[in-house]
Design an enzyme around this catalytic site. Structure first.
Site, PDB file in Angstrom:
ATOM      1  N   LEU A 442      -3.180  38.737   9.759  1.00 26.33           N
ATOM      2  CA  LEU A 442      -2.090  39.383   9.009  1.00 26.33           C
ATOM      3  C   LEU A 442      -2.625  40.585   8.255  1.00 26.33           C
ATOM      4  O   LEU A 442      -1.939  41.576   8.074  1.00 26.33           O
ATOM      5  CB  LEU A 442      -1.492  38.401   8.006  1.00 26.33           C
ATOM      6  CG  LEU A 442      -0.570  37.323   8.551  1.00 26.33           C
ATOM      7  CD1 LEU A 442      -0.180  36.376   7.439  1.00 26.33           C
ATOM      8  CD2 LEU A 442       0.665  37.942   9.168  1.00 26.33           C
ATOM      9  N   GLY A 443      -3.872  40.473   7.793  1.00 28.20           N
ATOM     10  CA  GLY A 443      -4.444  41.576   7.042  1.00 28.20           C
ATOM     11  C   GLY A 443      -5.910  41.329   6.754  1.00 28.20           C
ATOM     12  O   GLY A 443      -6.390  40.203   6.842  1.00 28.20           O
ATOM     13  N   GLY A 445      -9.060  42.422   3.953  1.00 32.94           N
ATOM     14  CA  GLY A 445      -9.357  43.056   2.676  1.00 32.94           C
ATOM     15  C   GLY A 445     -10.833  42.966   2.411  1.00 32.94           C
ATOM     16  O   GLY A 445     -11.597  42.476   3.257  1.00 32.94           O
ATOM     17  N   GLY A 446     -11.212  43.448   1.238  1.00 32.39           N
ATOM     18  CA  GLY A 446     -12.615  43.377   0.866  1.00 32.39           C
ATOM     19  C   GLY A 446     -13.095  41.943   0.782  1.00 32.39           C
ATOM     20  O   GLY A 446     -14.241  41.647   1.100  1.00 32.39           O
ATOM     21  N   THR A 449     -10.313  37.791   5.310  1.00 31.48           N
ATOM     22  CA  THR A 449      -9.262  38.036   6.291  1.00 31.48           C
ATOM     23  C   THR A 449      -8.153  37.017   6.100  1.00 31.48           C
ATOM     24  O   THR A 449      -8.427  35.851   5.823  1.00 31.48           O
ATOM     25  CB  THR A 449      -9.843  37.911   7.707  1.00 31.48           C
ATOM     26  OG1 THR A 449     -11.031  38.692   7.757  1.00 31.48           O
ATOM     27  CG2 THR A 449      -8.881  38.385   8.758  1.00 31.48           C
ATOM     28  N   VAL A 450      -6.906  37.470   6.248  1.00 29.84           N
ATOM     29  CA  VAL A 450      -5.772  36.558   6.132  1.00 29.84           C
ATOM     30  C   VAL A 450      -5.168  36.369   7.522  1.00 29.84           C
ATOM     31  O   VAL A 450      -4.901  37.336   8.225  1.00 29.84           O
ATOM     32  CB  VAL A 450      -4.712  37.096   5.156  1.00 29.84           C
ATOM     33  CG1 VAL A 450      -3.578  36.089   5.014  1.00 29.84           C
ATOM     34  CG2 VAL A 450      -5.332  37.386   3.806  1.00 29.84           C
ATOM     35  N   LYS A 466      -6.231  32.230   4.108  1.00 32.06           N
ATOM     36  CA  LYS A 466      -7.182  33.239   3.667  1.00 32.06           C
ATOM     37  C   LYS A 466      -8.594  32.701   3.841  1.00 32.06           C
ATOM     38  O   LYS A 466      -8.935  31.628   3.343  1.00 32.06           O
ATOM     39  CB  LYS A 466      -6.923  33.590   2.205  1.00 32.06           C
ATOM     40  CG  LYS A 466      -7.889  34.634   1.714  1.00 32.06           C
ATOM     41  CD  LYS A 466      -7.405  35.299   0.461  1.00 32.06           C
ATOM     42  CE  LYS A 466      -8.405  36.373   0.058  1.00 32.06           C
ATOM     43  NZ  LYS A 466      -8.017  37.060  -1.156  1.00 32.06           N
ATOM     44  N   ASP A 565      -6.536  41.321 -10.237  1.00 37.34           N
ATOM     45  CA  ASP A 565      -6.436  42.347  -9.206  1.00 37.34           C
ATOM     46  C   ASP A 565      -4.957  42.663  -8.948  1.00 37.34           C
ATOM     47  O   ASP A 565      -4.484  42.615  -7.823  1.00 37.34           O
ATOM     48  CB  ASP A 565      -7.126  41.871  -7.929  1.00 37.34           C
ATOM     49  CG  ASP A 565      -7.425  43.031  -6.983  1.00 37.34           C
ATOM     50  OD1 ASP A 565      -7.206  44.197  -7.389  1.00 37.34           O
ATOM     51  OD2 ASP A 565      -7.841  42.774  -5.852  1.00 37.34           O
TER      52      ASP A 565
END
Ligand SMILES: *[C@@H]1O[C@H](CO)[C@@H](O)[C@H](O)[C@H]1NC(C)=O
Ligand SMILES: *[C@@H]1O[C@H](CO)[C@@H](O)[C@H](O)[C@H]1NC(C)=O
Ligand SMILES: *[C@@H]1O[C@H](CO)[C@@H](O)[C@H](O)[C@H]1NC(C)=O
Ligand SMILES: *[C@@H]1O[C@H](CO)[C@@H](O)[C@H](O)[C@H]1NC(C)=O
Ligand SMILES: *[C@@H]1O[C@H](CO)[C@@H](O)[C@H](O)[C@H]1NC(C)=O
Ligand SMILES: *[C@@H]1O[C@H](CO)[C@@H](O)[C@H](O)[C@H]1NC(C)=O
Ligand SMILES: *[C@@H]1O[C@H](CO)[C@@H](O)[C@H](O)[C@H]1NC(C)=O
Ligand SMILES: *[C@@H]1O[C@H](CO)[C@@H](O)[C@H](O)[C@H]1NC(C)=O
Ligand SMILES: *[C@@H]1O[C@H](CO)[C@@H](O)[C@H](O)[C@H]1NC(C)=O
Ligand SMILES: *[C@@H]1O[C@H](CO)[C@@H](O)[C@H](O)[C@H]1NC(C)=O
Ligand SMILES: *[C@@H]1O[C@H](CO)[C@@H](O)[C@H](O)[C@H]1NC(C)=O
Length: 754
Positions: A442-443, A445-446, A449-450, A466, A565
């Site tokens: 799905l995405g 990030g730092g 991964t999701v 996640k 965040d």
């Protein structure tokens, strides 16, 4: 030859006397043995015969003239050439004349036609097969009528059908093509079931028949569809007729009697006399034919006419390769040679060798025994090694589980008897994501991964999983405890944490799946058109909902849960674009010891609390600062960092602060916002953003206050005109904290004359 006859009759009588049960079947006279079996190239089989004595009835009586079998059809006794007889299908094929009509004189319009116009089988046991035959009319501009009769019980009902073929205009040139009998140059028509006589009548030319190259002739015939293949040249030439020498095959179904099987069996003249014969009703239900039963073939109309089929003699041998075929009456068996057995390999039978047993000398047995023993030892060592391996793997998992505080979490969850939070196994999550397949990402990030995943719940539940990259050693110990707290977080504007997996090195988190992307994407991702389409009401609602959820997090536990965040890409949107704050799980609880504080790196550039950058201390007010930036994004539609601008204008917050100082905040606000929000409202909300972005954390309002003020502004925006006492009371109460809002309140009340 003739003197065989009485003897056979005598034998027949003897059988009659001895075996009364066959007697019934044998009452029907059988053909004498001298009847010809062939005429020309055609096999003549009973009930057909040459001459009345050799056939079942007049209808089956053929003439053999110059080696050509002929059948008399109809009242006019036309002789029709028989091409072949298919006894077991109850069909014969005969030659049929092609009818034609030509325009002889173009001036006078005089027509000439073939004299022969039809066939009549009304008095005979034949029907024109509707399955096999079609009426074809060939030529340009031809209309032909089929005038005939259909057998009904006892009578013949008239029918009249027509087939028409035209050629008209230049379009027809292309329409006339090989193999396509489509109504242009050729017409095809099915015939009714049970047709037993017909005639063809041409109508005169339909239109002035001046088709290029036309031979001025039309043709029509009832024939076997299978033998007809239209060619473009047929439409304008005499090729169709010439090529076939004026005749084509037509298929007739015959019937052994005009009763159904049920009635026919009772009668003396029942034709299916053979053992292993069966009666079959004809398709029109007006008669019957005979057949041999399965596994038999021959002539069911003769006593002992049906004989066993020797399937094993057939060319394909009747059995799969390598099998032994054994025939028996009515069927055959396939078996394997000695020492082999059959096995059904995906629907195909094959023979496989049996496991063989031999009697062996003692020494061999000992040798086998020793070898076997060694094999067993090796295998048991191997298997215990494998068991050990598996146990070791389980140990690793258990260690991870313990290290992440899984036991505590597990016990607590058990004690709470809540099934809202699940501890997943690694396999479950692997299955859910199809082995963490790329297509489910799905995405990224730092942090990690999701993945999108489907976990088996009461029905398939869609989740977001996640999977973090790395984890700080210090964070590990507390993980279970943190999960326990986070699992209890339950707010409609916070993405629900559904479970986690602790038996891996870096724990995985399982969240509720939110389908509509992020706020960041809504504002910046889509086209300018979609971004512009977000109404101010929606922007205000999303801001309010996000603020409420952060306020909830801050007040939920002690020490407070910090998001750490806050940014627009961590605010997800559900089906109805309701905000759901996510990723708070990664921020963990507010750090308590100093060491932890130093190493925690949180936040995203553009949203980072400037105070945090100096003190390295993350507080609730850091979240407030970041939220202020999100609020700016909503109000301006601009990204928090714009790297291609001039240096001082790169940070949205800096640009905003500068604009506020110069009293030119109008310039950076989104057009949509300016057009929809009232001036007062804009003033209020920019002020709130300004407070949130205060350099000193202590000066920023608490998240709770931010949420309340946004709530008040939402109410005001929805009902700016219904400023009744109750509403104002509410607004005053909500806004009472800050001096600006008090002055606003005074303004509002004074304008309404309160
Ligand atoms: C078919 O046509 C031929 C000659 O054109 C004629 O001799 C014959 O009798 C016709 N057949 C039938 C069944 O009328
Ligand atoms: C007679 O039996 C054969 C073989 O079983 C079959 O193909 C055929 O269609 C049968 N005939 C009729 C008229 O049912
Ligand atoms: C065709 O129709 C006429 C009456 O128009 C009728 O007399 C004749 O018997 C019919 N022919 C056939 C074969 O049915
Ligand atoms: C049926 O066939 C019998 C002879 O087999 C004949 O006498 C009778 O007229 C036929 N009936 C019909 C309706 O064709
Ligand atoms: C048909 O085609 C011919 C030659 O291709 C042309 O001369 C004629 O004008 C066309 N007729 C029409 C009606 O289009
Ligand atoms: C039709 O088939 C014949 C040969 O059978 C060929 O000569 C002719 O060109 C074909 N016509 C078309 C229009 O395809
Ligand atoms: C065919 O021609 C004959 C004379 O040759 C005529 O009596 C008959 O009516 C014509 N039939 C058709 C269908 O044109
Ligand atoms: C039919 O067409 C021809 C040539 O195209 C013409 O000479 C004749 O007069 C036409 N006949 C009628 C009845 O229209
Ligand atoms: C025909 O079948 C009957 C019993 O249905 C049997 O007695 C007779 O032997 C059979 N005949 C032959 C030739 O198989
Ligand atoms: C055919 O095989 C079946 C089972 O395989 C067996 O029961 C039957 O007796 C066999 N029949 C013959 C005639 O061998
Ligand atoms: C073999 O197996 C297939 C299905 O895999 C089945 O349809 C077929 O009837 C079997 N054949 C025999 C002879 O058992």
């Amino acid at each position: 030859m003739a003197n065989h006859h009485p003897m056979l009759l005598f034998l027949g009588l003897a059988v009659l006397a001895l075996q009364p049960q066959i007697a019934a079947a044998s009452r029907r006279p059988q053909p004498p043995p001298w009847c010809p079996k062939k005429c020309g190239g055609v096999d003549i089989e009973y009930p057909f015969g040459v001459g009345p004595a050799c056939s079942l009835s007049d209808g089956f009586s053929l003439e053999c003239v110059h080696d050509t079998p002929q059948l008399r059809l109809g009242t006019e006794q036309q002789k029709v050439k028989v091409l072949d007889i298919n006894l077991l299908h109850g069909k014969i094929r005969t030659a049929n004349n092609i009818s034609w009509q030509c325009l002889q004189d173009k001036q006078t319009g005089r027509l000439v036609n073939s004299s022969w116009t039809g066939l009549d089988a009304t008095a005979l046991p034949y029907r024109f097969s509707d399955e096999d035959n079609r009426l074809y009319a060939v030529g340009c501009n031809v209309l032909v009528f089929l005038n005939g009769s259909v057998a009904a019980s006892g009578t013949n009902d008239p029918i009249l059908n027509a087939c028409i073929s035209t050629c008209f205009g230049n379009g027809s040139i292309n329409a006339i093509s090989n193999g396509s009998c489509s109504g242009t140059g050729c017409c095809e028509m099915a015939i009714p079931r049970g047709l037993n006589s017909y005639g063809l009548v041409f109508s005169g030319p339909l239109v002035n028949n001046s088709w290029p190259g036309n031979n001025w002739c039309s043709y029509a015939v009832l024939m076997e569809a299978h033998s007809f293949n239209f060619k473009a040249s047929y439409a304008t030439t005499d090729e169709f007729s010439r090529k076939n020498h004026g005749t084509v095959p037509v298929v007739l179904n015959f019937a052994a009697g005009n009763k159904t099987c049920k009635d026919a069996r009772m009668r003396d003249d029942y034709a299916c006399v053979s053992n292993h014969s069966v009666c079959v009703d004809t398709v029109d239900g007006q008669g019957y034919v005979c057949n041999c039963t399965r596994g038999y073939t021959g002539n069911p109309y003769l006593t002992d006419g049906c004989i066993d089929i020797d399937e094993c003699a057939a060319r394909n041998h009747g059995c799969p390769d390598g099998m032994i075929c054994s025939n028996f009456p009515g069927g055959h068996n396939c078996s394997c040679p000695e020492g082999e057995h059959n096995s059904n390999k995906s629907g195909v039978l094959i023979c496989e060798p049996d496991l063989k047993r031999y009697s062996l000398p003692v020494s061999v047995i000992i040798a086998i025994g020793v070898t076997g023993g060694i094999a067993i030892v090796v295998m048991s060592i191997l298997s215990s090694y494998l068991v050990h391996q598996r146990r070791a793997l389980a140990d690793i998992k258990r260690n991870y589980f313990k290290r992440h505080g899984g036991l505590l979490l597990y016990e607590e969850l058990n004690a709470r008897k809540s099934n809202a939070f699940t501890i997943y196994t690694e396999e479950q999550l692997e299955q859910a994501t199809n082995g963490f397949d790329e297509s489910n990402v799905l995405g990224r990030g730092g942090h990690g991964t999701v993945y999108k995943g489907w976990v088996a719940a009461s029905d398939d539940l869609v989740v977001a999983i996640k999977r973090c990259k790395l984890m700080d050693e210090r964070n590990r110990k507390e993980f279970g405890k943190e999960m326990l707290i986070l699992s209890q977080v339950n707010h409609k504007n916070i993405v629900k944490l559904l479970g986690c997996c602790l038996e891996v090195d870096v724990p995985m988190l399982v969240y509720e799946y939110v389908p509509n992307g992020t706020l960041y994407h809504l504002i910046h991702g889509g086209s300018a058109a979609t971004a512009a389409a977000i109404s101010f009401t929606t922007r205000l609602r999303i801001a309010h909902e996000s603020a409420e959820s952060l306020a909830y997090l801050h007040s939920f536990a002690s020490p407070p849960i910090l998001h750490g965040d806050v940014k627009s890409s961590n605010i997800l949107l559900d089906e109805s674009f309701m905000a759901k704050v996510s990723d708070f799980g990664a921020s963990i609880l507010a750090p308590t010891d100093e060491a932890q504080m130093m190493t925690m790196v949180q936040g995203t550039c553009g949203y980072l609390d400037p105070e945090y950058m100096q003190t390295c201390q993350l507080t609730e007010k850091s979240d407030v600062y970041s939220f202020g930036v999100v609020l700016l994004e909503l109000l301006t539609g601009k990204k928090p960092l714009c790297l291609d601008g001039p240096e001082e204008g790169r940070s949205l917050s800096a640009r905003f602060l500068a604009a506020m100082r110069e009293n030119r905040v109008d310039l950076i606000l989104d057009e949509q916002v300016k057009s929809e929000a009232s001036g007062e409202l804009l003033e209020e909300i920019t002020l709130l953003a300004l407070e949130c972005l205060h350099m000193r954390g202590g000066e920023r309002p608490a998240m709770k206050e931010v949420a309340e003020r946004l709530g008040g502004l939402r109410k005001l925006h929805q009902h700016p005109w219904t400023q009744d006492v109750v509403e104002l009371e509410e607004v005053r109460c909500l806004l009472s904290d800050s001096p600006e809002s008090i002055s606003f309140e005074v303004d509002a009340t004074s304008s309404s004359g309160y």
